[in-house]
Scaffold this active site. Structure first.
Site, mmCIF file in Angstrom:
data_model
loop_
_atom_site.group_PDB
_atom_site.id
_atom_site.type_symbol
_atom_site.label_atom_id
_atom_site.label_comp_id
_atom_site.label_asym_id
_atom_site.label_seq_id
_atom_site.Cartn_x
_atom_site.Cartn_y
_atom_site.Cartn_z
ATOM 1 N N LYS A 13 0.823 -1.208 0.000
ATOM 2 C CA LYS A 13 0.000 0.000 0.000
ATOM 3 C C LYS A 13 0.868 1.274 0.000
ATOM 4 C CE LYS A 13 -2.188 -1.041 3.861
ATOM 5 N NZ LYS A 13 -1.584 -2.342 4.244
ATOM 6 N N ARG A 88 -9.325 1.015 8.942
ATOM 7 C CA ARG A 88 -9.002 -0.385 9.242
ATOM 8 C C ARG A 88 -10.132 -1.065 10.003
ATOM 9 N NH1 ARG A 88 -3.028 0.368 9.057
ATOM 10 N NH2 ARG A 88 -1.966 -1.599 9.270
ATOM 11 N N ARG A 127 11.830 -6.793 4.440
ATOM 12 C CA ARG A 127 11.882 -5.339 4.639
ATOM 13 C C ARG A 127 12.757 -5.034 5.858
ATOM 14 N NH1 ARG A 127 6.240 -2.210 4.696
ATOM 15 N NH2 ARG A 127 5.854 -3.280 6.653
ATOM 16 N N ARG A 139 11.533 -1.415 11.617
ATOM 17 C CA ARG A 139 10.240 -1.331 12.282
ATOM 18 C C ARG A 139 10.109 -2.447 13.319
ATOM 19 N NH1 ARG A 139 5.190 -0.289 8.247
ATOM 20 N NH2 ARG A 139 4.207 -1.415 9.963
ATOM 21 N N ARG A 150 -0.709 -8.981 13.308
ATOM 22 C CA ARG A 150 -1.154 -7.987 12.319
ATOM 23 C C ARG A 150 -2.079 -8.631 11.287
ATOM 24 N NH1 ARG A 150 4.474 -5.740 10.437
ATOM 25 N NH2 ARG A 150 3.306 -4.295 9.129
HETATM 26 P P1 AMP Z 1 1.012 0.344 9.019
HETATM 27 O O1 AMP Z 1 2.216 1.200 8.833
HETATM 28 O O2 AMP Z 1 -0.176 0.819 8.241
HETATM 29 O O3 AMP Z 1 1.312 -1.116 8.789
HETATM 30 O O4 AMP Z 1 0.595 0.478 10.546
HETATM 31 C C1 AMP Z 1 1.456 0.064 11.605
HETATM 32 C C2 AMP Z 1 0.672 -0.096 12.901
HETATM 33 O O5 AMP Z 1 0.070 1.147 13.264
HETATM 34 C C3 AMP Z 1 -0.504 -1.063 12.832
HETATM 35 O O6 AMP Z 1 -0.107 -2.405 13.021
HETATM 36 C C4 AMP Z 1 -1.374 -0.546 13.962
HETATM 37 O O7 AMP Z 1 -0.860 -0.887 15.223
HETATM 38 C C5 AMP Z 1 -1.218 0.960 13.817
HETATM 39 N N1 AMP Z 1 -2.212 1.526 12.861
HETATM 40 C C6 AMP Z 1 -1.974 2.140 11.673
HETATM 41 N N2 AMP Z 1 -3.097 2.553 11.081
HETATM 42 C C7 AMP Z 1 -4.109 2.196 11.916
HETATM 43 C C8 AMP Z 1 -5.524 2.323 11.869
HETATM 44 N N3 AMP Z 1 -6.140 2.903 10.812
HETATM 45 N N4 AMP Z 1 -6.248 1.814 12.914
HETATM 46 C C9 AMP Z 1 -5.639 1.244 13.967
HETATM 47 N N5 AMP Z 1 -4.320 1.083 14.074
HETATM 48 C C10 AMP Z 1 -3.537 1.548 13.062
#
Ligand code: AMP
Length: 192
Positions: A13, A88, A127, A139, A150
Site C-alpha cells: 500500500k 481499518r 523489509r 520497524r 497484524r
Molecule cells: P502500518 O504502517 O499501516 O502497517 O501500521 C502500523 C501499525 O500502526 C498497525 O499495526 C497498527 O498498530 C497501527 N495503525 C496504523 N493505522 C491504523 C488504523 N487505521 N487503525 C488502527 N491502528 C492503526
C-alpha cells in the site's frame, strides 16, 4: 479524486501510494506513518500507542480518527487524498465517510491489493533485513511474531471493509503479487 488503498500488512500500500503521489499530485495520508511520527517525537499519544503497535494490534479508533481529522483540516490537496492503512475498522470507515461529506468531498474509489499470506510474511521479514543492512531503523513490528497478530487484526477487523465498500460501490481488486510497476499499472487501470 479521493481513494483508499486497502490490503493486509506488506501488500504494498505504501509503495503504491508513493507512486500515485508522484504521478497524480495526490496527498498520501498514512495513519501508520503518523503514529510512528508521534512515537519518534515522544508525544504522550506516541507513548500510549507504542506497545500496541509493536505487538501488531490496532490502536483505538478514537486516536486514528483524530489524526485523520487533524490532517484533513490542515491540508489542501489538488489531486486528492490517498488513504493508506486507514480505515481499518468499520467505525473508521463510517467516520471517514462523515468527514469527507462534512468537507463537501466524496470517496471515489477503493482499491484492494490482494497478496497471499506466505508472501506477506516473507515481504515484511525482508523489509526488516534490508533496513538493517542499509543501517536504517527497523520497524519493531516487522517480524514473524508481530506479523501473525497484524494478519489476524486484518482478517478480523479490516477485511469486512471489502464487503462494506463492495456494497457501497467503487471497489476494485488488484493482484498485488506482481512487480511494483505491474501492480501500479493495474491500479491505474482500476482508477480509470
Ligand atoms: P502500518 O504502517 O499501516 O502497517 O501500521 C502500523 C501499525 O500502526 C498497525 O499495526 C497498527 O498498530 C497501527 N495503525 C496504523 N493505522 C491504523 C488504523 N487505521 N487503525 C488502527 N491502528 C492503526
Amino acid at each position: 479524486m479521493n481513494i483508499i488503498l486497502l490490503g493486509p500488512p506488506g501488500a504494498g500500500k505504501g509503495t503504491q501510494a508513493r507512486i500515485l503521489v508522484d504521478e497524480r499530485d495526490m496527498v498520501q495520508l498514512s495513519t501508520g506513518d503518523m503514529l510512528r511520527e508521534a512515537r519518534t517525537s515522544g508525544t504522550e499519544m506516541g507513548k500510549i500507542v507504542a506497545a500496541v503497535m509493536d505487538r501488531g494490534d490496532l490502536v483505538t479508533d478514537e486516536i486514528v480518527i483524530g489524526l485523520i481529522r487533524e490532517k484533513l483540516e490542515g491540508a489542501e490537496s489538488s489531486g486528492g487524498y490517498i488513504f493508506d492503512g486507514f480505515p481499518r475498522t468499520l467505525a473508521q470507515a463510517d467516520a471517514l465517510g462523515a468527514l469527507l461529506s462534512e468537507m463537501g468531498q466524496s470517496l471515489d474509489a477503493v482499491v484492494e491489493l490482494r497478496v497471499d499470506d506466505d508472501v506477506l510474511v516473507e515481504r515484511v521479514v525482508n523489509r526488516a533485513r534490508e533496513a538493517e543492512a542499509a543501517g536504517e531503523p527497523v520497524r519493531a513490528d516487522d517480524n514473524a511474531e508481530s506479523m501473525k497478530t497484524r494478519l489476524m487484526a486484518y482478517y478480523k477487523q479490516t477485511s469486512p471493509l471489502i464487503g462494506y465498500y463492495h456494497a457501497k460501490g467503487g471497489l476494485s481488486s488488484v493482484n498485488g503479487l506482481g512487480e511494483i510497476d505491474a501492480v501500479a499499472g493495474e491500479i491505474k487501470d482500476a482508477l480509470g
